[in-house]
Design an enzyme around this catalytic site. Sequence first.
Site, PDB file in Angstrom:
ATOM      1  N   GLU A 111      39.714  41.136  54.496  1.00  0.00           N
ATOM      2  CA  GLU A 111      40.585  41.432  53.362  1.00  0.00           C
ATOM      3  C   GLU A 111      39.960  42.617  52.636  1.00  0.00           C
ATOM      4  OE1 GLU A 111      41.524  39.006  49.257  1.00  0.00           O
ATOM      5  OE2 GLU A 111      40.879  37.864  50.987  1.00  0.00           O
ATOM      6  N   ASP A 121      40.056  39.192  38.762  1.00  0.00           N
ATOM      7  CA  ASP A 121      38.695  39.317  39.262  1.00  0.00           C
ATOM      8  C   ASP A 121      37.645  39.080  38.197  1.00  0.00           C
ATOM      9  OD1 ASP A 121      38.944  39.913  42.073  1.00  0.00           O
ATOM     10  OD2 ASP A 121      39.932  41.766  41.451  1.00  0.00           O
TER      11      ASP A 121
END
Lengths: 458, 270
Positions: B54, B65
């Site tokens: 990924e 994140d």
Amino acid sequence: MVDAPTAGSEENVADAFLQGGPSLRNASGPYFGSYGGRWMPESLIAALDEVQDTFEKAKADPDFIAQLKDLNKNYSGRPSLLTEAKRFSEHAGGARIFLKREDLNHTGSHKINNVLGQALLAKRMGKTRVIAETGAGQHGVASATAAALLGLDCVVYMGAEDCRRQALNVARMQLLGATVVPVTNGSQTLKDAINDALRDWVSNVEHTHYLLGTAAGAHPFPAMVRYFHEVIGEEARSQILEQTGKLPDAIAACIGGGSNAIGLFHAFLDDASVKIYGFEAGGEGVETGRHAAAISLGRPGVLHGARSYLMQDEDGQTIESHSISAGLDYPSVGPEHSYLADIGRVTYEAVTDTEAMDAFSVLCRTEGIIPAIESSHALAGAIKIGHRLTEGKENPSDVTVIVNLSGRGDKDVETAAAWFNMLDEEGHVKGTTLSTRKPKGPTERTNEAAVDVNEDQN
Amino acid sequence: MTEEFASKSAAAIDRAKAEGRAALVGYLPAGYPTVQESIEAGIALARNGADLIEIGIPYSDPVMDGPVIQAATTEAISNGFRVANVFDVVAGITAATDSAVLVMTYWNPVMRMGVDEFARRLAEAGGAGLITPDLVPDEAHEWFEASDRYGLDRVFLVAPSSTPERLDMTVKASRGFVYAVSIMGVTGTRTSVSSTAEDVVARAHAAGAERVCVGLGVSNPDHVREIAAYADGVIVGTALVAALRDGGVDAVGQLTKNLSAGLGRAAAEA
């Protein structure tokens, strides 16, 4: 996709769209034309649904409406006044200027309208904690206030750079019992504070409501925040009718995310004769690239959950915005504004730092009101449109303009003092430093310092 | 899930399944620390046991994140990363390995380039598809068209908070696999993996998902072993980014090797 906006072309603002068109009021979202929506992580969709559901039920619940009305009246001090600025009018081509006095609300700005509404919703959802982002600190202070009033825990995310610039507001929030978290990511300003608030929300959504401070973000926030601010325009509309016997020729507000503006605009959207103006932060000038004029110069993109005009580079990375006003320092704008810009119902223009500070000074000296620097952008805009609308008119005073004075300027005194060269090399207001102060005890008075200040400004 | 053509991600997961184990999915950001090194790190992932890779696009506002990935992607951008570089990274890895390479991206960079244009270039680079953390199927109209046109997988996320209706809708909209978020939170290493993950996977399977991979908070072979017992794939991100940060490409290879040791389904059930 949509073409570039028509900001600045006044003729488009007229009523073309409104001729026989549907009402523009009460747009419910999630979409405003091609704007708005929910560009959000799946983890938060259930929470957004819960907020939306709670909000829809509350709107239809007479108890909720009564509770909100009571707080608005007996806590915030609504209705806020509509004050005619008679001496200021001379600077706006002689047009009659009326100030919607949101600066007189409890906590000093329009922000309280939204936080009381959302904090009540948080209680109805059984949440025990609210989080908020803040730029200048006004929304943070309002959130801390509502949380204290309703017995909720409160955490406010604030860019580290903004914490430094607005230390006094950090202290206010702490005095009110809130925890202020300085955000050190990215540009350390408002957009990064929103990022961190979203990260907190996704981790604590079970017991936490995100009390978003502007009419932006994912559905239902734009429509919901507008709803809580609609009271501004409703009051202003009946007040102007009462004071002048007619609708205004124009209304004006400043635009960051655009909550005070949409609150004022909403009541007038269907009044085809009323020209509507939104003034974005032009920073050091739109040609310099250092500004926050998302509608004037951005292009559609998604940020913080909504599709709207956005300041972005060729890669779709958000461009950092710049404005002397922390409250307008946001690279996007509420999606309903993007829609109103595209259809030409509202004209959006940029006002520079200099123009805003000039208007700030004019209002201080002509009306005895220190405005927030955010609101000063609307005042500068009013000066411009006042001149435009009165041009060639025999009786300029036939022209009436409402300006949303969205907040008071106490928080901005330090910024203004620096701007107007009232500070010495060490950052102290000239004439107040130890070197010019006498020891305690009986002393003779001196007014030299005050004289210096005046000389600097004139 | 629609399978009108051979999904590269599904094939990679099925190969692992045929070996009696779950697939390992490794995340690294493109352009971190440089474009070339991110290609080398991706190849190291593939050669040491990652079945799917990924590749994240560094973005200015990564709301899903945590601090480690934020720091890495911020550094990538300040080192001059441009969105179009992601195609070089994908092409570089697919040229050297057999792993399926997906791109993980927030939506605005794709929208800015143009969804169709982005999809065309990703397919051209040999990419398998997109993982979209802030694009839900409700807003994905353009992406449905483009992903069908260019034969790309569309990996949407499901979360512990997803209602049965949304889970059902998201499973149907996905192709390749469904990304199950293990916990309510953002990326980052955690000491334990939440038990809610198993429930999300079971619900996604029940809704008809053939392949469900679990991510967020997975950082060591014990986590991998625990998740491999019930999921079709295990996604590791932050721990790999930290390894790249601290020990370079070699450390990525070493950690991937350790993680893949936790994959054996039989071992986990013993």
